[in-house]
Write a protein that holds these residues in place. Structure first.
Motif, PDB file in Angstrom:
ATOM      1  N   ALA A 226      24.027   4.967  -9.883  1.00 53.77           N
ATOM      2  CA  ALA A 226      22.538   5.314 -10.682  1.00 53.77           C
ATOM      3  C   ALA A 226      22.442   3.774 -11.575  1.00 53.77           C
ATOM      4  CB  ALA A 226      22.403   6.328 -11.611  1.00 53.77           C
TER       5      ALA A 226
ATOM      6  N   LEU B 223      15.936   3.664 -12.235  1.00 56.22           N
ATOM      7  CA  LEU B 223      15.717   5.146 -11.600  1.00 56.22           C
ATOM      8  C   LEU B 223      15.256   6.104 -12.611  1.00 56.22           C
ATOM      9  CD1 LEU B 223      18.723   5.063  -9.041  1.00 56.22           C
ATOM     10  CD2 LEU B 223      16.289   4.870  -8.600  1.00 56.22           C
ATOM     11  N   SER B 224      15.309   5.978 -13.734  1.00 53.33           N
ATOM     12  CA  SER B 224      14.922   7.053 -14.772  1.00 53.33           C
ATOM     13  C   SER B 224      13.503   7.186 -14.332  1.00 53.33           C
ATOM     14  CB  SER B 224      15.120   6.250 -15.968  1.00 53.33           C
ATOM     15  OG  SER B 224      16.549   6.170 -16.638  1.00 53.33           O
TER      16      SER B 224
ATOM     17  N   GLU C 237      25.046   4.889 -15.885  1.00 52.87           N
ATOM     18  CA  GLU C 237      24.981   4.211 -14.946  1.00 52.87           C
ATOM     19  C   GLU C 237      25.974   3.948 -14.012  1.00 52.87           C
ATOM     20  OE1 GLU C 237      23.816   0.116 -16.680  1.00 52.87           O
ATOM     21  OE2 GLU C 237      21.769   0.513 -15.759  1.00 52.87           O
TER      22      GLU C 237
ATOM     23  N   VAL D 124      18.876   7.514 -16.915  1.00 50.23           N
ATOM     24  CA  VAL D 124      20.055   6.998 -16.568  1.00 50.23           C
ATOM     25  C   VAL D 124      20.261   6.223 -17.889  1.00 50.23           C
ATOM     26  CG1 VAL D 124      21.237   5.306 -15.309  1.00 50.23           C
ATOM     27  CG2 VAL D 124      19.391   6.973 -13.991  1.00 50.23           C
TER      28      VAL D 124
ATOM     29  N   LEU E 165      15.031  12.790 -14.763  1.00 52.23           N
ATOM     30  CA  LEU E 165      16.444  11.966 -14.812  1.00 52.23           C
ATOM     31  C   LEU E 165      16.452  10.724 -16.008  1.00 52.23           C
ATOM     32  CD1 LEU E 165      18.993  11.173 -13.368  1.00 52.23           C
ATOM     33  CD2 LEU E 165      17.596   9.847 -11.697  1.00 52.23           C
TER      34      LEU E 165
ATOM     35  N   ARG F  90      19.086   3.221  -3.499  1.00 53.35           N
ATOM     36  CA  ARG F  90      20.313   4.096  -3.958  1.00 53.35           C
ATOM     37  C   ARG F  90      20.129   5.779  -3.674  1.00 53.35           C
ATOM     38  NH1 ARG F  90      23.395   1.098  -7.245  1.00 53.35           N
ATOM     39  NH2 ARG F  90      22.334  -1.313  -7.614  1.00 53.35           N
ATOM     40  N   LEU F  91      19.190   5.981  -3.113  1.00 50.10           N
ATOM     41  CA  LEU F  91      18.311   7.437  -3.187  1.00 50.10           C
ATOM     42  C   LEU F  91      18.505   7.894  -1.487  1.00 50.10           C
ATOM     43  CD1 LEU F  91      15.171   7.136  -5.118  1.00 50.10           C
ATOM     44  CD2 LEU F  91      17.277   8.062  -5.782  1.00 50.10           C
TER      45      LEU F  91
ATOM     46  N   ILE G 167      21.675  10.465  -5.649  1.00 53.06           N
ATOM     47  CA  ILE G 167      21.636   9.148  -6.280  1.00 53.06           C
ATOM     48  C   ILE G 167      22.808   8.582  -6.131  1.00 53.06           C
ATOM     49  CG2 ILE G 167      21.135   7.937  -8.323  1.00 53.06           C
ATOM     50  CD1 ILE G 167      19.582  10.864  -8.878  1.00 53.06           C
TER      51      ILE G 167
ATOM     52  N   ASN H 266      27.139   8.918  -9.506  1.00 53.55           N
ATOM     53  CA  ASN H 266      26.639   9.512  -8.455  1.00 53.55           C
ATOM     54  C   ASN H 266      26.111  10.872  -9.088  1.00 53.55           C
ATOM     55  OD1 ASN H 266      27.423   7.535  -7.123  1.00 53.55           O
ATOM     56  ND2 ASN H 266      28.885   8.396  -6.108  1.00 53.55           N
ATOM     57  N   TYR H 267      24.935  11.391  -8.539  1.00 52.61           N
ATOM     58  CA  TYR H 267      24.502  13.021  -8.652  1.00 52.61           C
ATOM     59  C   TYR H 267      23.570  13.243  -7.541  1.00 52.61           C
ATOM     60  CZ  TYR H 267      24.373  16.858 -11.672  1.00 52.61           C
ATOM     61  OH  TYR H 267      24.615  17.996 -12.271  1.00 52.61           O
TER      62      TYR H 267
END
Lengths: 110, 114
Positions: free
Chosen positions: A79, A83-84, A15, A108, A106, A60-61, A76, A18-19
């Motif tokens: 996170a 968002l998972s 959490e 998180v 994904l 956040r996207l 992202i 960023n990715y």
């Protein structure tokens, strides 16, 4: 035959980090879509990208499209656990179908 | 918000039996699609339908498959003689047009062939 590849296939992140998820495709297209899928559920539309340089943001996207590089990214920011999910890109080459990418799962971690 | 409705949500069938998967697209949409997703794998295109005829179909959509829009609201996918490898989640989708609109997907029908 159009090929759409995503990487990474699996992503586990903390959490707050960023990715970026990458979507590469093999044939010229200026139409690309991002979808989210929760386990056992349907596909939820996230972004519609319809031109070179298109950038869309929601929470956040953030998604972008570079048609010259045949590349779309889904970034992202900071996170959170919600968002998972599995994220799919889909490419439209102006036929009556989309071709979906391989998906990025994904997770998180709190 | 308008939805694409699919029934049933889960169907179990014996190998060799016929199944019909049903979809009610969004009412003002003109383009209709079926996709499938084998568990844990990517989403595969089956067929698209516009103006009461098939626009495009994939290699998966062989003679065992057919689609129909029998009454102007429902959109059905029939598999005549199911095989074990037909087990998958089947998604119906519809769109108002191409390009800008994107697709709206239904919640899916999980087909299990035993």
């Amino acid at each position: 035959e159009l090929k759409v590849e995503q990487n990474p296939l699996f992503l586990s992140m903390q959490e707050g980090k960023n990715y970026t998820i990458y979507c590469n495709y093999s044939t010229t297209s200026d139409r690309l879509y991002w979808y989210r899928q929760d386990p056992g559920k349907s596909l939820e539309s996230l972004f519609v990208l319809l031109s070179n340089g298109a950038v869309k943001q929601e929470g956040r996207l953030m998604a972008s499209l570079d048609t010259k590089a045949r590349l779309s990214t889904l970034h992202i920011t900071a996170a959170v656990h919600d968002l998972s999910a599995t994220y799919f890109c889909a490419v439209d080459i102006r036929t009556y179908k989309y071709i979906f990418g391989t998906g990025t799962r994904l997770k998180v971690l709190a | 918000e308008p939805e694409v409705t699919q029934t049933p949500s889960h169907q179990v069938t014996q190998m060799g039996q016929e199944v019909i998967l049903r979809c009610v697209p969004i009412s003002n949409h003109l383009y209709f699609y079926w996709y499938r997703q084998i568990l844990g794998q990517k989403v595969e295109f089956l067929v698209s339908f516009y103006n009461n005829e098939i626009s495009e179909k994939s290699e998966i959509f062989d003679d065992q498959f057919s689609v129909e829009r029998p009454d102007g609201s429902n959109f059905t996918l029939k598999i005549r003689s199911t095989k074990l490898e037909d087990s998958a989640m089947y998604f119906c989708a519809s769109s108002a047009g191409t390009g800008y609109y994107g697709y709206t997907f239904g919640s899916g029908t999980r087909l299990t062939v035993v």
